[in-house]
Design a protein around this motif. Structure first.
Motif, PDB file in Angstrom:
ATOM      1  N   ARG A  76       4.085  -1.843  25.021  1.00 24.88           N
ATOM      2  CA  ARG A  76       3.594  -3.125  24.895  1.00 24.88           C
ATOM      3  C   ARG A  76       4.015  -4.392  24.472  1.00 24.88           C
ATOM      4  N   LEU A  77       3.976  -4.294  23.739  1.00 21.62           N
ATOM      5  CA  LEU A  77       4.763  -5.276  22.690  1.00 21.62           C
ATOM      6  C   LEU A  77       6.126  -5.639  23.259  1.00 21.62           C
ATOM      7  N   LEU A  78       6.635  -4.853  23.558  1.00 25.80           N
ATOM      8  CA  LEU A  78       8.177  -4.503  23.918  1.00 25.80           C
ATOM      9  C   LEU A  78       8.873  -5.155  25.065  1.00 25.80           C
ATOM     10  N   PHE A  79       7.684  -5.521  26.626  1.00 27.36           N
ATOM     11  CA  PHE A  79       7.537  -6.564  27.505  1.00 27.36           C
ATOM     12  C   PHE A  79       6.552  -7.334  27.187  1.00 27.36           C
ATOM     13  N   GLY A 133       3.050   3.868  37.339  1.00 27.25           N
ATOM     14  CA  GLY A 133       2.417   4.551  35.480  1.00 27.25           C
ATOM     15  C   GLY A 133       3.512   3.554  34.914  1.00 27.25           C
ATOM     16  N   GLN A 134       3.203   3.270  34.183  1.00 30.68           N
ATOM     17  CA  GLN A 134       4.826   2.597  33.216  1.00 30.68           C
ATOM     18  C   GLN A 134       3.839   2.379  31.771  1.00 30.68           C
ATOM     19  N   VAL A 135       4.775   2.651  30.367  1.00 31.51           N
ATOM     20  CA  VAL A 135       4.375   2.488  28.892  1.00 31.51           C
ATOM     21  C   VAL A 135       3.819   1.428  28.814  1.00 31.51           C
ATOM     22  N   TYR A 136       3.801   0.225  29.420  1.00 31.00           N
ATOM     23  CA  TYR A 136       2.999  -0.839  29.305  1.00 31.00           C
ATOM     24  C   TYR A 136       1.520  -0.878  29.323  1.00 31.00           C
ATOM     25  N   ASN A 137       1.499   0.436  30.432  1.00 30.99           N
ATOM     26  CA  ASN A 137      -0.016   0.740  31.089  1.00 30.99           C
ATOM     27  C   ASN A 137      -0.927   0.876  30.571  1.00 30.99           C
ATOM     28  N   ARG A 138      -2.420   1.013  30.367  1.00 33.44           N
ATOM     29  CA  ARG A 138      -3.684   1.514  29.745  1.00 33.44           C
ATOM     30  C   ARG A 138      -4.782   2.360  31.127  1.00 33.44           C
ATOM     31  N   ALA A 139      -4.995   3.208  30.038  1.00 37.10           N
ATOM     32  CA  ALA A 139      -6.363   3.736  30.868  1.00 37.10           C
ATOM     33  C   ALA A 139      -7.506   2.955  31.458  1.00 37.10           C
ATOM     34  N   ASP A 140      -6.686   2.378  30.109  1.00 40.11           N
ATOM     35  CA  ASP A 140      -8.553   1.478  31.192  1.00 40.11           C
ATOM     36  C   ASP A 140      -8.233   0.364  32.541  1.00 40.11           C
ATOM     37  N   GLU A 141      -6.926  -0.420  32.042  1.00 39.62           N
ATOM     38  CA  GLU A 141      -6.759  -1.086  33.258  1.00 39.62           C
ATOM     39  C   GLU A 141      -7.060  -0.294  35.059  1.00 39.62           C
ATOM     40  N   TYR A 142      -6.443   1.271  35.072  1.00 38.34           N
ATOM     41  CA  TYR A 142      -6.864   1.218  36.087  1.00 38.34           C
ATOM     42  C   TYR A 142      -8.378   2.512  36.309  1.00 38.34           C
ATOM     43  N   ASP A 143      -9.057   1.969  35.339  1.00 38.22           N
ATOM     44  CA  ASP A 143     -11.072   2.346  35.126  1.00 38.22           C
ATOM     45  C   ASP A 143     -11.425   0.740  35.382  1.00 38.22           C
ATOM     46  N   ARG A 144     -10.654  -0.810  35.374  1.00 39.62           N
ATOM     47  CA  ARG A 144     -11.520  -1.870  35.717  1.00 39.62           C
ATOM     48  C   ARG A 144     -10.956  -1.753  37.255  1.00 39.62           C
ATOM     49  N   LEU A 145     -10.062  -1.416  37.458  1.00 38.71           N
ATOM     50  CA  LEU A 145      -9.500  -1.217  39.252  1.00 38.71           C
ATOM     51  C   LEU A 145     -10.509  -0.350  40.089  1.00 38.71           C
ATOM     52  N   ALA A 146     -10.935   0.910  39.557  1.00 39.95           N
ATOM     53  CA  ALA A 146     -11.932   1.560  40.338  1.00 39.95           C
ATOM     54  C   ALA A 146     -12.658   0.913  40.137  1.00 39.95           C
ATOM     55  N   HIS A 147     -13.258   0.436  39.167  1.00 40.68           N
ATOM     56  CA  HIS A 147     -14.766  -0.251  39.051  1.00 40.68           C
ATOM     57  C   HIS A 147     -15.174  -1.182  39.796  1.00 40.68           C
ATOM     58  N   ARG A 148     -13.892  -2.658  40.407  1.00 43.99           N
ATOM     59  CA  ARG A 148     -13.891  -3.349  40.857  1.00 43.99           C
ATOM     60  C   ARG A 148     -13.383  -3.300  42.443  1.00 43.99           C
ATOM     61  N   LEU A 149     -12.974  -2.608  42.541  1.00 38.74           N
ATOM     62  CA  LEU A 149     -12.246  -2.940  43.590  1.00 38.74           C
ATOM     63  C   LEU A 149     -13.142  -2.095  45.090  1.00 38.74           C
ATOM     64  N   PRO A 150     -13.992  -1.169  44.894  1.00 37.59           N
ATOM     65  CA  PRO A 150     -15.123  -0.851  46.342  1.00 37.59           C
ATOM     66  C   PRO A 150     -15.618  -1.876  46.893  1.00 37.59           C
ATOM     67  N   ALA A 151     -16.041  -3.016  45.996  1.00 35.65           N
ATOM     68  CA  ALA A 151     -16.784  -3.690  45.949  1.00 35.65           C
ATOM     69  C   ALA A 151     -16.019  -5.487  47.369  1.00 35.65           C
ATOM     70  N   LEU A 152     -14.989  -5.340  46.774  1.00 38.62           N
ATOM     71  CA  LEU A 152     -13.652  -6.156  47.087  1.00 38.62           C
ATOM     72  C   LEU A 152     -13.695  -5.693  48.805  1.00 38.62           C
ATOM     73  N   LEU A 153     -13.176  -4.017  48.841  1.00 34.66           N
ATOM     74  CA  LEU A 153     -13.714  -3.949  49.758  1.00 34.66           C
ATOM     75  C   LEU A 153     -14.252  -3.642  51.340  1.00 34.66           C
ATOM     76  N   ALA A 154     -15.253  -3.545  50.456  1.00 34.51           N
ATOM     77  CA  ALA A 154     -16.604  -3.442  50.680  1.00 34.51           C
ATOM     78  C   ALA A 154     -16.713  -5.012  51.863  1.00 34.51           C
ATOM     79  N   THR A 155     -16.468  -5.812  51.390  1.00 36.05           N
ATOM     80  CA  THR A 155     -16.305  -7.688  51.772  1.00 36.05           C
ATOM     81  C   THR A 155     -15.194  -7.209  53.133  1.00 36.05           C
ATOM     82  N   LEU A 156     -14.231  -6.950  53.079  1.00 33.03           N
ATOM     83  CA  LEU A 156     -13.459  -6.520  53.932  1.00 33.03           C
ATOM     84  C   LEU A 156     -13.943  -5.948  55.662  1.00 33.03           C
ATOM     85  N   THR A 157     -14.597  -4.722  55.536  1.00 33.47           N
ATOM     86  CA  THR A 157     -14.928  -4.245  56.754  1.00 33.47           C
ATOM     87  C   THR A 157     -15.802  -4.357  57.006  1.00 33.47           C
TER      88      THR A 157
END
Length: 396
Positions: free
Chosen positions: A16-19, A372-396
């Motif tokens: 991550r420090l390379l970027f 997926g890239q070397v600067y990414n971490r699993a928790d970034e996808y976990d956070r998206l998974a946690h927050r995305l459904p509620a955001l999409l629910a406001t649009l449907t």
């Protein structure tokens, strides 16, 4: 304990420090614009400083040789012949060069697939408008097997009329690895030239370019090979070399391909000259290690976000190969079904969730694409998974 489902890989220490990416944002869309390592940024800046210190010297004393040296380095990495390879600005530029060089006439046709890149389609439409040629699109089912894809292509070619087949090595809207070697062989049997749009292949895939057997191959190095933006290659089969017409005529016109396609007077060549530093960074991390890590991380991201949206493993498209570092996830019905709506949703996710993703409209529905890239971490996808459904629910 493993559940048999994709698991996150171990992070690459210090990667991550390379970027110089903003740490307040989850950058999960490397496939669109890439991210240039700090070492490569600095190498390019030194070259820019050299240019401005004495422009006359920079442009007139050995620059063509320096470009050729960089090209040899990059082509060798890609498994292409340096004398059949030209450095260009991006893959779409390479496509335009090929289209202009074909000598199309009224009644000729260009065949593409419905999983191709939008700008390539626009380039084809423009060339057809200029020449009187026509274009035709082959629908490829998202879950078609490699054998089925080859047969669709075979049935879609018209020997004597089809002058060019354009096929992606990795599709942009669907992140699918296509069997380009088998497709190229099929096209040769029918006497049809093949252009492989490999915008995502350099750095991601291990297949040598020359092993594909295509007439033309274009690829960007700023995505997965850590080069500065504006670095791409056009590889041309020897039989076509003398027929290539660059988009801009320069003092190297009489030198022929590849120099006539590369030299454009006062173009900023620093991205090409710094590109080998990107390959050095990739090799330092370990090319195979990076490929394995990135593909595994994209698969993990697809799984956790898909689960959060209530999707089963069967709902999540397979990319068609173990090295593909992008994955797509179907969005709820009715969302992002047009290009404009897909763009709006991407921006909304970026602003509301501080997460950069790709959103594409394809096949009548919207698709979220994660990289997926070397600067990414699993928790970034976990956070998206946690927050995305509620955001999409406001649009449907």
């Amino acid at each position: 304990m493993s559940t048999g489902q994709p698991q996150p890989p171990d992070p690459l220490p210090g990667a991550r420090l390379l970027f110089s990416l903003d740490p307040a944002v989850a950058h999960l869309n490397h496939g669109s614009y890439g991210s240039v390592p700090i070492s490569v940024q600095r190498a390019q800046q030194r070259l820019r400083d050299e240019t401005e210190a004495n422009p006359q010297r920079f442009f007139t004393r050995g620059l063509v040789d320096r470009i050729s040296h960089s090209r040899r380095h990059l082509a060798t990495f890609l498994g292409a012949a340096p004398d059949s390879t030209a450095l260009i600005g991006n893959a779409t530029t390479g496509t335009a060069i090929v289209l202009q060089s074909l000598g199309l006439q009224r009644g000729d046709e260009i065949v593409c697939t419905d999983q191709g890149y939008g700008a390539v389609r626009l380039a084809v439409e423009r060339e057809c408008g200029r020449t009187g040629a026509v274009s035709r699109t082959l629908p490829l089912p998202l879950r078609a097997t490699d054998t089925e894809i080859v047969e669709i292509v075979r049935a879609g070619l018209r020997p004597g009329r089809t002058k060019l087949l354009i096929v992606d090595q990795i599709t942009s809207p669907t992140a699918r690895l296509l069997p380009v070697t088998a497709i190229a062989a099929t096209a040769r049997e029918h006497g049809v030239a093949v252009l492989v749009d490999a915008a995502h292949a350099p750095g991601m895939l291990s297949m040598p370019v020359d092993a594909i057997g295509a007439d033309f191959w274009v690829g960007n190095l700023h995505k997965w090979a850590y080069a500065p933006r504006g670095t791409a290659v056009l590889v041309v089969a020897p039989a076509w070399g003398e027929r290539i017409e660059p988009l801009v005529v320069s003092w190297e016109q009489e030198s022929g391909f590849p120099l006539n396609a590369e030299w454009q007077a006062t173009l900023d060549y620093t991205s090409w000259l710094a590109a080998p530093v990107g390959l050095h960074t990739l090799r330092t991390l370990g090319v195979d290690r990076v490929r394995t890590h990135n593909a595994a991380l994209a698969a993990y991201g697809q799984r956790v976000v898909g689960e959060a949206l209530g999707l089963s493993p069967a709902d999540l498209p397979d990319p068609g190969g173990p090295e593909v570092a992008m994955r797509i996830i179907p969005l709820p019905a009715g969302l992002a079904t047009t290009v404009a709506d897909a763009t709006a949703l991407r921006l909304h996710i970026a602003d509301a969730l501080a997460t950069e993703v790709a959103v594409n409209a394809w096949g009548g529905r919207g698709w979220l694409r994660l990289s997926g890239q070397v600067y990414n971490r699993a928790d970034e996808y976990d956070r998206l998974a946690h927050r995305l459904p509620a955001l999409l629910a406001t649009l449907t």
